[in-house]
Scaffold this motif. Structure first.
Motif, PDB file in Angstrom:
ATOM      1  N   SER A 149       1.319  12.999   2.083  1.00 48.70           N
ATOM      2  CA  SER A 149       0.868  11.793   2.188  1.00 48.70           C
ATOM      3  C   SER A 149       2.400  11.552   3.399  1.00 48.70           C
ATOM      4  O   SER A 149       3.446  12.127   3.243  1.00 48.70           O
ATOM      5  CB  SER A 149       1.332  11.171   1.092  1.00 48.70           C
ATOM      6  OG  SER A 149       1.987   9.799   1.212  1.00 48.70           O
ATOM      7  N   GLN A 194       1.029  -1.476   0.120  1.00 45.87           N
ATOM      8  CA  GLN A 194      -0.321   0.116  -0.078  1.00 45.87           C
ATOM      9  C   GLN A 194       0.562   1.126   0.035  1.00 45.87           C
ATOM     10  O   GLN A 194       0.799   2.308  -1.210  1.00 45.87           O
ATOM     11  CB  GLN A 194      -0.795  -0.116   1.326  1.00 45.87           C
ATOM     12  CG  GLN A 194      -2.311  -1.177   1.365  1.00 45.87           C
ATOM     13  CD  GLN A 194      -2.638  -0.626   0.256  1.00 45.87           C
ATOM     14  OE1 GLN A 194      -3.362   0.337  -0.302  1.00 45.87           O
ATOM     15  NE2 GLN A 194      -3.565  -2.269  -0.600  1.00 45.87           N
ATOM     16  N   ALA A 195       1.853   0.897   0.654  1.00 44.70           N
ATOM     17  CA  ALA A 195       2.936   2.646   0.490  1.00 44.70           C
ATOM     18  C   ALA A 195       3.432   2.390  -0.607  1.00 44.70           C
ATOM     19  O   ALA A 195       3.478   3.649  -1.424  1.00 44.70           O
ATOM     20  CB  ALA A 195       4.132   2.912   1.844  1.00 44.70           C
ATOM     21  N   SER A 234       3.213   7.966   3.353  1.00 46.92           N
ATOM     22  CA  SER A 234       3.231   6.782   2.841  1.00 46.92           C
ATOM     23  C   SER A 234       4.750   6.141   2.404  1.00 46.92           C
ATOM     24  O   SER A 234       5.630   5.258   3.646  1.00 46.92           O
ATOM     25  CB  SER A 234       2.930   6.356   1.775  1.00 46.92           C
ATOM     26  OG  SER A 234       3.074   7.219   0.322  1.00 46.92           O
ATOM     27  N   ALA A 281       0.902   4.144  -2.932  1.00 43.93           N
ATOM     28  CA  ALA A 281       0.883   5.676  -2.646  1.00 43.93           C
ATOM     29  C   ALA A 281       2.062   6.479  -2.904  1.00 43.93           C
ATOM     30  O   ALA A 281       2.016   7.608  -2.189  1.00 43.93           O
ATOM     31  CB  ALA A 281      -0.036   5.531  -1.151  1.00 43.93           C
TER      32      ALA A 281
END
Length: 104
Positions: free
Chosen positions: A54, A42-43, A56, A46
């Motif tokens: 953000s 997910q990081a 991330s 993103a």
């Protein structure tokens, strides 16, 4: 269980009974490992979001560091299992590195 190293010294160790604990520990380890992989994916997805909005990149670095500790720490714990002082030292090191990584 009391383990005697010689006539004058000994140490105590808690030993689980039965085999149910292996499944419980394996389930927790697998869930933790899967959660780390999902967070890193997910990081990575993103990463193109503007840095003002953000975090991330930082979350990805923290989870990647936790993943590295997981990969290095578990075999170390298995290696030093029979030496209580080394086992305690490795556990303290793992906990310290994970907590420090999360705080930074």
């Amino acid at each position: 269980e009391r383990v005697y190293t010689d006539e004058l010294t000994s140490y105590g160790r808690c030993m689980p009974q039965g085999s149910a604990w292996k499944g419980f520990i394996a389930t927790l380890a697998i869930l933790n490992f899967i959660a780390l992989i999902i967070v890193n994916v997910q990081a990575y997805h993103a990463r193109s979001i503007n840095d003002e909005l953000s975090e991330s990149k930082y979350i990805g670095l923290v989870t990647l560091s936790m993943f590295q500790i997981f990969i290095v720490g578990v075999p170390l714990l298995v290696i030093v299992y029979n030496d209580p002082s080394a086992y305690f030292f490795v556990w303290c090191g793992i906990i310290f590195i994970i907590c420090t990584t999360i705080l930074l």
